[in-house]
Design an enzyme around this catalytic site. Structure first.
Site, mmCIF file in Angstrom:
data_model
loop_
_atom_site.group_PDB
_atom_site.id
_atom_site.type_symbol
_atom_site.label_atom_id
_atom_site.label_comp_id
_atom_site.label_asym_id
_atom_site.label_seq_id
_atom_site.Cartn_x
_atom_site.Cartn_y
_atom_site.Cartn_z
ATOM 1 C CE1 TYR A 44 -3.117 -2.966 0.381
ATOM 2 C CE2 TYR A 44 -3.662 -2.200 2.586
ATOM 3 C CZ TYR A 44 -3.849 -3.093 1.549
ATOM 4 O OH TYR A 44 -4.779 -4.088 1.681
ATOM 5 C CE LYS A 47 -3.868 -7.023 4.294
ATOM 6 N NZ LYS A 47 -3.838 -5.572 4.468
#
Length: 279
Positions: A55, A80
């Site tokens: 992200y 993640k």
């Protein structure tokens, strides 16, 4: 700080970790906007934030966490592992980089972001995930976008089972086979894109239910998720919507209303198919 009108529910993962059932997602929020969005979420009462290396906003999330000044144990942080770290040796340096950006010594939940099943690298990575948990760098470990066959192969390794499987799930894509596979192994199902990128909000059936309860369509869909035991991480950068998404515990849907939303299932996928996505 404001708080929701009724306490937020939580879920106890199979390793004993307690996770808020309603969290705040920051997918597609740029790094320079993530601080303001997460600060607003924390001020509103959220206590769970979901980000990811890919992200590109872990630093912004970290700045918001630092500015909030909340005790570390009061905020549940998920990030993640991206595909470039998908090996046994790649997990720890990837997580350490994320921790540096977040300004944290550990995360509460670390997920393999995609299985990328063209190779078996996710199986090697799972062993690395077990190692970073043992080292205290993540309280819990899990996966994202794993299909039943990927879960079976992880289980066949004979080690630990993921605590969470975060998958695309909303009224138009209910991922029932994967949810059933999660349930069989006591894996919590977490829904990303829980509102179907907003598409579910225009459905007449959901609108009718919202009208009956005097709430918004988004609140209806989030309530549907919660009553079916799923973890949800709605995303917004609009303060009023951030607050509204948290106000979903003061009403309940009937079995008939839940069934009406269940009936909206179709192939409404908005993201890649996990069997076909390889980065």
């Amino acid at each position: 700080m404001s708080t929701p009108s009724t306490p937020l529910p939580s879920i106890t993962l199979h390793d004993g970790t307690v996770m808020p059932q309603l969290g705040f997602g920051v997918f597609q929020v740029p790094d320079d906007g993530a601080r303001a969005a997460v600060e607003t979420a924390l001020e509103t009462g959220y206590r769970s934030v979901d980000t990811a290396a890919i992200y590109g906003n872990e630093a912004g999330v970290g700045r918001a966490l630092a500015a909030a000044g909340l005790p570390r144990e009061d905020v549940f942080v998920t990030t993640k592992l991206w595909l470039d770290g998908l090996s046994r040796e790649g997990v720890r340096p990837a997580l350490e980089k994320s921790l540096g950006l977040l300004g944290l010594e550990f995360v509460d939940l670390y997920l393999i972001h995609w299985p990328a099943p063209a190779t078996d690298a996710y199986l090697e990575a799972w062993q690395g995930m077990e190692e970073i948990r043992a080292a205290g760098l993540a309280r819990s470990i899990g996966v994202s976008n794993f299909l039943p066959e990927h879960l079976e192969r992880v289980a066949a390794l004979g080690g630990s089972i993921p605590t969470v499987n975060q998958v695309e799930l909303h009224p138009a894509l209910q991922n029932r086979e994967t949810v059933a596979a999660n349930t069989r192994r006591d894996i919590a199902t977490e829904a990303w894109s829980p509102l179907g990128q907003g598409a579910a909000l225009d459905d007449p059936a959901i609108g009718a239910i919202a009208g009956a309860h005097g709430v918004t369509p988004a609140q209806v869909v989030l309530r549907w998720h919660l009553q079916q035991g799923r973890i949800v991480i709605p995303k917004s950068v609009t303060p009023s919507r951030i607050a509204a998404n948290l106000e979903v515990t003061g009403f309940s849907l009937t079995q008939e209303e839940l069934a009406a939303i269940d009936a909206l299932d179709r192939d409404g996928r908005t993201g890649p198919h996990p069997a076909q996505f390889h980065g």
